[in-house]
Motif scaffolding. Structure first.
Motif, short mmCIF file in Angstrom:
data_model
loop_
_atom_site.label_atom_id
_atom_site.label_comp_id
_atom_site.label_asym_id
_atom_site.label_seq_id
_atom_site.Cartn_x
_atom_site.Cartn_y
_atom_site.Cartn_z
N ARG A 141 0.83 -1.20 0.00
CA ARG A 141 0.00 0.00 0.00
C ARG A 141 0.87 1.25 0.00
O ARG A 141 0.52 2.27 -0.63
CB ARG A 141 -0.93 0.00 1.22
CG ARG A 141 -1.97 1.11 1.22
CD ARG A 141 -2.84 1.00 2.47
NE ARG A 141 -3.95 1.96 2.45
CZ ARG A 141 -3.83 3.24 2.78
NH1 ARG A 141 -2.66 3.72 3.17
NH2 ARG A 141 -4.89 4.03 2.74
N GLY A 142 2.00 1.20 0.69
CA GLY A 142 2.93 2.32 0.67
C GLY A 142 3.52 2.55 -0.71
O GLY A 142 3.87 3.68 -1.06
N GLY A 143 3.64 1.47 -1.50
CA GLY A 143 4.09 1.63 -2.87
C GLY A 143 3.08 2.40 -3.70
O GLY A 143 3.44 3.20 -4.57
N HIS A 144 1.79 2.14 -3.44
CA HIS A 144 0.74 2.91 -4.12
C HIS A 144 0.84 4.39 -3.74
O HIS A 144 0.77 5.27 -4.61
CB HIS A 144 -0.63 2.35 -3.75
CG HIS A 144 -1.74 2.86 -4.61
ND1 HIS A 144 -2.79 2.08 -5.01
CD2 HIS A 144 -1.99 4.09 -5.14
CE1 HIS A 144 -3.62 2.79 -5.77
NE2 HIS A 144 -3.16 4.03 -5.83
N VAL A 145 1.01 4.65 -2.46
CA VAL A 145 1.18 6.04 -2.00
C VAL A 145 2.35 6.70 -2.72
O VAL A 145 2.23 7.82 -3.26
CB VAL A 145 1.39 6.08 -0.48
CG1 VAL A 145 1.78 7.50 -0.02
CG2 VAL A 145 0.13 5.63 0.26
N PRO B 198 3.86 -2.73 -5.42
CA PRO B 198 2.85 -1.73 -5.06
C PRO B 198 1.45 -2.32 -5.09
O PRO B 198 1.10 -3.09 -5.98
CB PRO B 198 3.02 -0.65 -6.14
CG PRO B 198 3.67 -1.36 -7.29
CD PRO B 198 4.56 -2.39 -6.66
N GLY B 199 0.66 -1.97 -4.10
CA GLY B 199 -0.70 -2.50 -3.99
C GLY B 199 -1.69 -1.69 -4.80
O GLY B 199 -1.48 -0.51 -5.09
N PRO C 9 -8.00 2.71 -9.53
CA PRO C 9 -7.10 1.77 -10.20
C PRO C 9 -6.00 2.49 -10.98
O PRO C 9 -6.20 3.62 -11.46
CB PRO C 9 -8.03 1.00 -11.15
CG PRO C 9 -9.39 1.17 -10.59
CD PRO C 9 -9.40 2.53 -9.94
N PHE C 10 -4.86 1.86 -11.11
CA PHE C 10 -3.80 2.37 -11.96
C PHE C 10 -4.22 2.24 -13.42
O PHE C 10 -4.84 1.26 -13.83
CB PHE C 10 -2.51 1.55 -11.77
CG PHE C 10 -1.91 1.64 -10.39
CD1 PHE C 10 -1.37 2.83 -9.93
CD2 PHE C 10 -1.84 0.53 -9.58
CE1 PHE C 10 -0.80 2.91 -8.66
CE2 PHE C 10 -1.26 0.59 -8.32
CZ PHE C 10 -0.74 1.78 -7.86
N VAL D 101 0.04 -6.52 -11.10
CA VAL D 101 0.11 -5.06 -11.02
C VAL D 101 1.53 -4.59 -11.28
O VAL D 101 1.77 -3.66 -12.07
CB VAL D 101 -0.38 -4.57 -9.64
CG1 VAL D 101 -0.12 -3.07 -9.47
CG2 VAL D 101 -1.87 -4.86 -9.47
N LEU D 102 2.49 -5.22 -10.63
CA LEU D 102 3.90 -4.83 -10.77
C LEU D 102 4.33 -4.86 -12.24
O LEU D 102 4.87 -3.88 -12.76
CB LEU D 102 4.78 -5.75 -9.93
CG LEU D 102 6.28 -5.44 -9.88
CD1 LEU D 102 6.88 -5.96 -8.57
CD2 LEU D 102 7.05 -6.09 -11.04
#
Length: 267
Positions: free
Chosen positions: A96-100, A120-121, A198-199, A226-227
């Motif tokens: 989740r921190g990767g998403h941030v 990243p989540g 979503p990305f 995702v990655l």
């Protein structure tokens, strides 16, 4: 431990080592202690600033109110880096921190030198996933059930529900890890009502800083999808997969993880 007043909240952080600043952002149910396995190697060459997001340990949040969200954490990390007043930093986030961190890089590339995203989540939309269909996020159900249990006082039961969905055996975790998760259990209440965007392909193409993606070769589920989808479209990026590791890669292979990070930052 130190703290910095950011957006009306005292953000706790560890500040260790000397050299170019590397800001580290933890994932769900974690806090600044999450990076302990790699602090030794990383601080030999960098000033590591490991921050706890809003409402994570050492805060003891009761789950009430609406001050916990991905959007708030993004705003907080942007403001935190700006208030450090050290110029551009390297930024590393897990899950989740990767998403941030991804969203920070998207919005404020001027604050960053390099970006490191460890699995990243989040979700990817139809522009990144040809099989995409609009449906509830697969983790939404387990997070909601876990949050309900935790809100009723069954902390260990709720954590076991959440971790089982991630294929992590709660009862086999070390006692120190279980306690860290308990310290942050109420944040799942915030996760359960959070809204995630979503990305997209355009999101990935908008990242302008050099980016490293790191994954565990044995991680299953949505995270590796995702990655690799993001990595295929983020300009000037590279990907490293750690053999025999899963989502907790820097705990399982701290020396390998640290070497990969240091090589990237100094390359």
């Amino acid at each position: 431990m130190q703290s910095l007043r950011v957006n009306g909240y005292d953000m706790a952080y560890l500040d260790i080592g000397k050299g170019p600043p590397l800001v580290c952002v933890h994932g769900s149910l974690c806090d600044f202690r999450n990076w302990s396995p790699v602090l030794g190697p990383l601080t030999t060459r960098h000033r590591v600033i490991s921050v706890s997001l809003r409402h994570f340990f050492p805060d003891h949040w009761n789950g009430s109110g609406h001050t916990y969200s991905l959007a708030q954490h993004i705003e907080d990390v942007i403001a935190f880096i700006a208030r450090l007043d050290v110029g551009a930093v390297d930024l590393m986030g897990h899950s989740r921190g990767g998403h941030v961190c991804f969203r920070v890089a998207q919005r404020r590339p001027d604050l960053l030198s390099k970006l490191i995203l460890a699995e990243p989540g989040g979700e990817i939309d139809a522009t990144l996933d040809p099989d995409y269909t609009h449906a509830p996020w697969p983790m939404a159900g387990p997070i909601s059930a876990a949050a309900d249990a935790i809100a009723k006082g069954d902390v260990d039961g709720g954590l076991e529900i959440f971790l089982t969905a991630l294929q992590v055996p709660w009862k086999r975790l070390p006692a120190t890890t279980r306690q860290l998760l308990r310290d942050n259990a109420t944040t799942l209440i915030g996760d359960a009502r959070d809204e995630r965007i979503p990305f997209s392909k355009s999101d990935a193409e908008s990242i302008k800083v050099p980016t490293l993606f790191i994954g565990g070769a044995n991680t299953r589920g949505l995270l590796p999808k995702v990655l690799h989808a993001l990595a295929a479209h983020v300009p000037n990026s590279r990907t490293e997969m750690i053999a025999a590791a899963t989502h907790a890669m820097f705990e399982q292979a701290p020396q390998t993880y640290s070497r990969i990070v240091l090589d990237f930052l100094e390359g």
